[in-house]
Design a protein around this motif. Structure first.
Motif, short mmCIF file in Angstrom:
data_model
loop_
_atom_site.label_atom_id
_atom_site.label_comp_id
_atom_site.label_asym_id
_atom_site.label_seq_id
_atom_site.Cartn_x
_atom_site.Cartn_y
_atom_site.Cartn_z
N GLU A 56 0.84 -0.98 0.20
CA GLU A 56 -0.03 0.10 0.03
C GLU A 56 0.77 1.19 -0.02
O GLU A 56 0.66 2.14 -0.62
CB GLU A 56 -0.87 -0.04 1.18
N LEU A 116 2.47 1.72 -3.30
CA LEU A 116 1.28 2.06 -4.31
C LEU A 116 1.10 3.74 -4.06
O LEU A 116 0.62 4.38 -5.08
CB LEU A 116 0.17 1.17 -4.19
N THR A 118 1.23 6.34 -6.99
CA THR A 118 0.15 7.46 -7.15
C THR A 118 0.50 8.95 -7.12
O THR A 118 0.03 9.68 -7.86
CB THR A 118 -1.16 6.94 -6.32
N GLN A 166 -7.39 9.45 -5.34
CA GLN A 166 -6.88 8.19 -5.08
C GLN A 166 -5.75 8.00 -4.04
O GLN A 166 -5.64 7.07 -3.28
CB GLN A 166 -6.30 7.45 -6.37
N ILE A 213 -5.92 5.75 -0.47
CA ILE A 213 -4.73 4.88 -0.21
C ILE A 213 -4.33 5.04 1.27
O ILE A 213 -4.12 4.35 1.93
CB ILE A 213 -3.70 4.72 -1.30
N HIS A 264 -2.50 -2.22 -8.89
CA HIS A 264 -3.77 -2.30 -8.15
C HIS A 264 -4.34 -3.67 -8.32
O HIS A 264 -4.86 -4.43 -7.53
CB HIS A 264 -5.02 -1.28 -8.92
N HIS A 310 -9.73 -1.46 -3.92
CA HIS A 310 -8.83 -1.42 -5.05
C HIS A 310 -9.46 -1.55 -6.43
O HIS A 310 -9.01 -1.24 -7.40
CB HIS A 310 -7.69 -2.27 -4.63
N MET A 318 -10.81 1.66 -7.52
CA MET A 318 -9.50 2.41 -8.25
C MET A 318 -9.14 1.95 -9.51
O MET A 318 -8.76 2.75 -10.34
CB MET A 318 -8.43 2.52 -6.94
N ALA A 319 -8.99 0.57 -9.72
CA ALA A 319 -8.42 -0.02 -10.97
C ALA A 319 -9.60 0.36 -12.00
O ALA A 319 -9.28 0.54 -13.08
CB ALA A 319 -8.21 -1.47 -10.90
#
Length: 156
Positions: free
Chosen positions: A25, A28, A32, A54, A58, A110, A144, A147-148
């Motif tokens: 996380e 990621l 991001t 986003q 996260i 993701h 996730h 978000m994907a």
């Protein structure tokens, strides 16, 4: 109430799995934020708000995972060196440093995290033996997936 050796081993195993997810996380989140800061486009304001949202989502996920780990009586190793050792994401930037390359890389990350969460769900269920952890992992997966889905829409 005494905790049995078996129960402590289960809690430790759960904590290790959650700590590993926490590392992913953080990586990621960093990626991001990097996309948000490095890309310029015609619809900059929309994308800026999108990536900020986003990143915030996260960040909230990270806080929830940290609370779950701490609630078990353990602490996650919150050092970048530890994250890079444990993460399952690609640590090197792709050769294509354009909008599509960045978005594809985030989407793949993701999707990998979704697969990791889904693959670990049976282990986490067995380890935790409680519905709270099951719901927690399901909520992470759904976040996730959403978000994907949004990233995929930007790639079309």
């Amino acid at each position: 109430m005494k905790t049995t050796t078996s129960k402590r081993a289960h809690i430790r195993n759960l904590t290790n799995k959650l700590s590993s997810i926490l590392c992913d996380e953080y990586i990621l989140l960093t990626k991001t934020k990097s996309v948000d800061a490095n890309l310029q486009y015609i619809d900059f304001q929309d994308k800026y708000l999108f990536f900020s949202a986003q990143s915030s989502e996260i960040d909230i996920i990270i806080q929830h995972i940290e609370k779950r780990v701490h609630a078990s009586g353990h602490y996650a190793d919150a050092m970048l060196k530890a994250f890079l050792k444990v993460t399952r994401f690609n640590k090197k930037r792709k050769k294509i440093n354009d909008r599509t390359g960045y978005l594809n890389e985030l989407l793949v990350d993701h999707e990998n995290l979704i697969a990791i969460l889904k693959n670990n769900t049976p282990l986490l269920e067995t380890t935790s033996k409680d519905s709270k952890t099951d719901d927690f992992v399901t909520t992470l997966t759904e976040s996730h997936e959403k978000m994907a889905w949004f990233l995929r829409s930007y790639l079309k």
